[in-house]
Design a protein around this motif. Structure first.
Motif, PDB file in Angstrom:
ATOM      1  N   LEU A 127       0.843  -1.194   0.000  1.00  0.00           N
ATOM      2  CA  LEU A 127       0.000   0.000   0.000  1.00  0.00           C
ATOM      3  C   LEU A 127       0.874   1.238   0.000  1.00  0.00           C
ATOM      4  CD1 LEU A 127      -2.878   1.277   0.347  1.00  0.00           C
ATOM      5  CD2 LEU A 127      -2.474   1.147   2.816  1.00  0.00           C
ATOM      6  N   ALA A 128       0.608   2.145  -0.918  1.00  0.00           N
ATOM      7  CA  ALA A 128       1.335   3.411  -0.988  1.00  0.00           C
ATOM      8  C   ALA A 128       0.313   4.542  -1.089  1.00  0.00           C
ATOM      9  CB  ALA A 128       2.284   3.418  -2.190  1.00  0.00           C
ATOM     10  N   LEU A 129       0.777   5.759  -1.171  1.00  0.00           N
ATOM     11  CA  LEU A 129      -0.113   6.906  -1.354  1.00  0.00           C
ATOM     12  C   LEU A 129      -0.190   7.262  -2.829  1.00  0.00           C
ATOM     13  CD1 LEU A 129       0.896   9.282   1.586  1.00  0.00           C
ATOM     14  CD2 LEU A 129      -1.011   7.662   1.478  1.00  0.00           C
ATOM     15  N   ASP A 130      -1.361   7.653  -3.281  1.00  0.00           N
ATOM     16  CA  ASP A 130      -1.553   8.076  -4.657  1.00  0.00           C
ATOM     17  C   ASP A 130      -0.607   9.238  -4.959  1.00  0.00           C
ATOM     18  OD1 ASP A 130      -2.673   8.186  -7.187  1.00  0.00           O
ATOM     19  OD2 ASP A 130      -4.188   9.646  -6.564  1.00  0.00           O
ATOM     20  N   GLY A 131       0.102   9.146  -6.055  1.00  0.00           N
ATOM     21  CA  GLY A 131       1.067  10.174  -6.411  1.00  0.00           C
ATOM     22  C   GLY A 131       2.481   9.832  -6.021  1.00  0.00           C
ATOM     23  N   SER A 132       2.655   8.847  -5.184  1.00  0.00           N
ATOM     24  CA  SER A 132       3.994   8.402  -4.807  1.00  0.00           C
ATOM     25  C   SER A 132       4.666   7.741  -5.998  1.00  0.00           C
ATOM     26  CB  SER A 132       3.896   7.396  -3.653  1.00  0.00           C
ATOM     27  OG  SER A 132       5.083   6.629  -3.536  1.00  0.00           O
ATOM     28  N   PRO A 133       5.977   7.884  -6.141  1.00  0.00           N
ATOM     29  CA  PRO A 133       6.677   7.213  -7.243  1.00  0.00           C
ATOM     30  C   PRO A 133       6.587   5.697  -7.163  1.00  0.00           C
ATOM     31  CG  PRO A 133       8.242   8.145  -5.676  1.00  0.00           C
ATOM     32  CD  PRO A 133       6.903   8.693  -5.318  1.00  0.00           C
ATOM     33  N   PHE A 134       6.175   5.173  -6.008  1.00  0.00           N
ATOM     34  CA  PHE A 134       6.081   3.722  -5.851  1.00  0.00           C
ATOM     35  C   PHE A 134       4.642   3.211  -6.008  1.00  0.00           C
ATOM     36  CE2 PHE A 134       9.733   5.130  -3.328  1.00  0.00           C
ATOM     37  CZ  PHE A 134      10.740   4.384  -3.930  1.00  0.00           C
ATOM     38  N   ALA A 135       3.695   4.115  -6.175  1.00  0.00           N
ATOM     39  CA  ALA A 135       2.286   3.714  -6.263  1.00  0.00           C
ATOM     40  C   ALA A 135       1.999   2.888  -7.505  1.00  0.00           C
ATOM     41  CB  ALA A 135       1.380   4.943  -6.228  1.00  0.00           C
ATOM     42  N   LYS A 136       2.753   3.120  -8.567  1.00  0.00           N
ATOM     43  CA  LYS A 136       2.516   2.400  -9.819  1.00  0.00           C
ATOM     44  C   LYS A 136       3.600   1.363 -10.095  1.00  0.00           C
ATOM     45  CE  LYS A 136      -1.077   4.920 -10.613  1.00  0.00           C
ATOM     46  NZ  LYS A 136      -2.434   4.331 -10.439  1.00  0.00           N
ATOM     47  N   ALA A 137       4.300   0.941  -9.056  1.00  0.00           N
ATOM     48  CA  ALA A 137       5.349  -0.073  -9.230  1.00  0.00           C
ATOM     49  C   ALA A 137       4.741  -1.339  -9.808  1.00  0.00           C
ATOM     50  CB  ALA A 137       6.020  -0.376  -7.893  1.00  0.00           C
ATOM     51  N   GLY A 138       5.323  -1.825 -10.892  1.00  0.00           N
ATOM     52  CA  GLY A 138       4.779  -3.000 -11.555  1.00  0.00           C
ATOM     53  C   GLY A 138       5.482  -4.288 -11.201  1.00  0.00           C
TER      54      GLY A 138
END
Length: 291
Positions: A147-158
């Motif tokens: 779980l990350a915060l929206d907008g974090s560089p890790f939020a869309k980690a694939g």
């Protein structure tokens, strides 16, 4: 909040018949240990119960969704509350014979006497913990999730590799810590927090970039605790096999086989599957993260 599996070699039909004879609400039932004429029977006055005539069930406080509802385990709502009452019914207990007590997660598998018959609290079955306590057969198989915060560089980690440089938070005494080390292999040591609430606060305050815990808890945190929470994905962990939750009982409890029979009956008649779908169905739609 993550948490050796014992199975009975019997067909589904045999399990249902066994449960009806041994764990259904009847005054007499099958012996606790098959083939032992002198073993106590799985009745509500079993000598191994913490208090005869009562089923004492433990969990932590606060008790989070979707495992429980409104921090009230006794209302029967939420996956683990519903499972506990289903087990109680198979064992012959009426609803008002079930008493809930608070047991902190990290204390539950410590050696020593227990003030409960079983603890249900997303406790992963591990060989190390099984040295000090008994575990039932598994009632749920859980993945870890990020779980990350929206907008974090890790939020869309694939992938798990994309999280290598993230500052990750985990809860103390859970298997999530080792899962992070073994699967994500982060460049920074994970931060350890006493409670899920502390993890959420640290994420909000920018002290960490992501939280790793079991998938259903991530759903709750993203939906109820964080307005801008982003579920990054899920991954399996437990020595390369799925992580299994079990009911925790005192070491060498004479009641463990009774609880196993109740769970086997609930699995055979479809009750466990139904409760999983009812309370945890959203878990199926989260992408899987791999290396």
């Amino acid at each position: 909040m993550s948490r050796t599996r014992m199975t009975l070699a019997a067909s589904a039909a045999a399990l249902v018949a066994l449960a009806a004879a041994g764990c259904a609400p009847q005054p007499q039932s099958t012996p606790e240990a098959a083939g032992s004429k002198d073993a106590p029977r799985c009745t509500t006055d079993h000598p191994s119960l913490h208090k005869r005539g009562q089923l004492t069930v433990a969990t932590d406080s606060p008790a989070y969704e979707p495992w429980f509802d409104s921090n009230t385990p006794s209302n029967g709502k939420g996956f683990e509350s519903a499972v506990a009452y289903a087990v109680a019914e198979k064992l012959g207990f009426e609803r008002d014979q079930v008493k809930w007590v608070v047991e902190p997660f990290a204390h539950s598998y410590a050696p020593g006497p227990k003030p409960f018959d079983f603890d249900i609290n997303q406790i992963s079955i591990t060989p190390q913990r099984a040295k000090a306590v008994d575990f039932s057969t598994s009632y749920y198989t859980a993945n870890q999730a990020v779980l990350a915060l929206d907008g974090s560089p890790f939020a869309k980690a694939g992938s798990l590799g994309a999280l290598k440089d993230a500052r990750i938070g985990v809860q103390v005494a859970t298997t999530s810590y080792q899962a992070v080390l073994d699967q994500i292999k982060p460049s920074k040591q994970p931060s350890v927090f006493s409670t899920t609430k502390d993890e959420v606060t640290a994420l909000r305050n920018g002290q960490i970039d992501a939280i790793v815990t079991d998938l259903p808890t991530v759903f709750y945190l993203a939906g109820a605790e964080l307005e801008n929470g982003e579920i990054v994905g899920q991954f399996g962990y437990a020595g390369g096999t799925p992580e299994k939750f079990g009911l925790l009982l005192p070491k060498n409890s004479g009641y463990t086989s009774c609880v196993d029979r109740a769970l086997d009956a609930l699995r055979a008649d479809g009750t466990l599957a139904g409760l999983t779908t009812q309370w945890l169905s959203a878990s199926a739609n989260v992408p899987e993260l791999k290396r």
